[in-house]
Motif scaffolding. Structure first.
Motif, PDB file in Angstrom:
ATOM      1  N   ILE A   3       2.446 -24.787  74.672  1.00 13.88           N
ATOM      2  CA  ILE A   3       2.062 -23.395  74.909  1.00 13.88           C
ATOM      3  C   ILE A   3       2.514 -23.016  76.306  1.00 13.88           C
ATOM      4  N   ASP A   4       3.296 -21.938  76.401  1.00 11.66           N
ATOM      5  CA  ASP A   4       3.740 -21.393  77.678  1.00 11.66           C
ATOM      6  C   ASP A   4       3.104 -20.029  77.861  1.00 11.66           C
ATOM      7  N   SER A  23       7.797 -24.798  64.536  1.00 11.12           N
ATOM      8  CA  SER A  23       7.505 -23.384  64.266  1.00 11.12           C
ATOM      9  C   SER A  23       7.139 -22.679  65.562  1.00 11.12           C
ATOM     10  N   ARG A  24       7.598 -21.435  65.693  1.00  7.82           N
ATOM     11  CA  ARG A  24       7.333 -20.679  66.916  1.00  7.82           C
ATOM     12  C   ARG A  24       6.549 -19.412  66.603  1.00  7.82           C
ATOM     13  N   PHE A  25       5.554 -19.147  67.453  1.00  5.47           N
ATOM     14  CA  PHE A  25       4.804 -17.899  67.365  1.00  5.47           C
ATOM     15  C   PHE A  25       4.240 -17.598  68.746  1.00  5.47           C
ATOM     16  N   ALA A  26       3.743 -16.408  68.901  1.00  5.27           N
ATOM     17  CA  ALA A  26       3.143 -16.017  70.176  1.00  5.27           C
ATOM     18  C   ALA A  26       1.848 -15.277  69.904  1.00  5.27           C
ATOM     19  N   LEU A  27       0.909 -15.427  70.811  1.00  6.28           N
ATOM     20  CA  LEU A  27      -0.303 -14.634  70.790  1.00  6.28           C
ATOM     21  C   LEU A  27      -0.206 -13.691  71.976  1.00  6.28           C
ATOM     22  N   VAL A  29      -2.194 -10.935  74.088  1.00  2.00           N
ATOM     23  CA  VAL A  29      -3.524 -10.400  74.371  1.00  2.00           C
ATOM     24  C   VAL A  29      -3.323  -9.174  75.251  1.00  2.00           C
ATOM     25  N   ARG A  30      -3.480  -8.009  74.643  1.00  2.00           N
ATOM     26  CA  ARG A  30      -3.252  -6.772  75.380  1.00  2.00           C
ATOM     27  C   ARG A  30      -4.448  -6.425  76.249  1.00  2.00           C
ATOM     28  N   ALA A  31      -4.222  -5.632  77.270  1.00  2.00           N
ATOM     29  CA  ALA A  31      -5.273  -5.239  78.210  1.00  2.00           C
ATOM     30  C   ALA A  31      -6.409  -4.492  77.522  1.00  2.00           C
ATOM     31  N   ASP A  32      -6.114  -3.822  76.399  1.00  5.86           N
ATOM     32  CA  ASP A  32      -7.151  -3.070  75.678  1.00  5.86           C
ATOM     33  C   ASP A  32      -7.955  -3.942  74.718  1.00  5.86           C
ATOM     34  N   GLY A  33      -7.701  -5.271  74.722  1.00  8.36           N
ATOM     35  CA  GLY A  33      -8.459  -6.203  73.887  1.00  8.36           C
ATOM     36  C   GLY A  33      -7.833  -6.496  72.546  1.00  8.36           C
ATOM     37  N   VAL A  34      -6.841  -5.738  72.154  1.00  8.39           N
ATOM     38  CA  VAL A  34      -6.163  -5.973  70.885  1.00  8.39           C
ATOM     39  C   VAL A  34      -5.315  -7.239  71.007  1.00  8.39           C
ATOM     40  N   ARG A  35      -5.318  -8.033  69.948  1.00 12.63           N
ATOM     41  CA  ARG A  35      -4.495  -9.246  69.903  1.00 12.63           C
ATOM     42  C   ARG A  35      -3.399  -9.058  68.865  1.00 12.63           C
ATOM     43  N   GLN A  36      -2.238  -9.592  69.165  1.00  8.29           N
ATOM     44  CA  GLN A  36      -1.137  -9.572  68.220  1.00  8.29           C
ATOM     45  C   GLN A  36      -0.627 -10.994  68.045  1.00  8.29           C
ATOM     46  N   ILE A  37      -0.368 -11.356  66.795  1.00 14.92           N
ATOM     47  CA  ILE A  37       0.265 -12.631  66.489  1.00 14.92           C
ATOM     48  C   ILE A  37       1.698 -12.303  66.115  1.00 14.92           C
ATOM     49  N   VAL A  38       2.626 -12.872  66.863  1.00  7.93           N
ATOM     50  CA  VAL A  38       4.048 -12.628  66.645  1.00  7.93           C
ATOM     51  C   VAL A  38       4.641 -13.915  66.080  1.00  7.93           C
ATOM     52  N   VAL A  39       5.216 -13.821  64.880  1.00  5.12           N
ATOM     53  CA  VAL A  39       5.812 -14.981  64.218  1.00  5.12           C
ATOM     54  C   VAL A  39       7.319 -14.850  64.305  1.00  5.12           C
ATOM     55  N   TYR A  40       7.974 -15.932  64.718  1.00  2.00           N
ATOM     56  CA  TYR A  40       9.430 -15.916  64.883  1.00  2.00           C
ATOM     57  C   TYR A  40      10.116 -16.571  63.689  1.00  2.00           C
TER      58      TYR A  40
END
Length: 92
Positions: A3-4, A23-27, A29-40
């Motif tokens: 994890i970087d 497998s690569r993905f990213a989490l 964490v936006r300043a407004d509290g919303v989380r996004q999971i990005v799958v590559y």
């Protein structure tokens, strides 16, 4: 898992992850509290193949599912350890 961590100042924190199988993905964490999971894509692409956006309550529910031990079991274990440390003299 590798994890970087990187940041977009004032906007988000990005946790770039690579599992043991590559497998690569990213989490995100936006300043407004919303989380996004990005799958590559599996190989050779830096562009995401999919982005999932989770509201804070959805992220909490997913996090609970991902734990290897349910929350109530983890709490019971912590209570047992505290009891051991205090000599079994919990609240009366």
């Amino acid at each position: 898992m590798e994890i970087d961590l990187s940041t977009v100042p004032g906007r988000a924190v990005l946790h770039h992850c690579r599992s043991r199988d590559g497998s690569r993905f990213a989490l995100v964490v936006r300043a407004d509290g919303v989380r996004q999971i990005v799958v590559y894509h599996a190989v050779g692409h830096d562009a995401p193949s999919q982005t999932l956006t989770l509201e804070p309550d959805e992220a909490d529910r997913l996090a609970e599912l991902l734990h290897s031990t349910p929350l109530r079991d983890r709490l019971a274990e912590l209570e047992r350890r505290v009891d051991e440390l205090t000599g079994g003299h919990g609240p009366a």
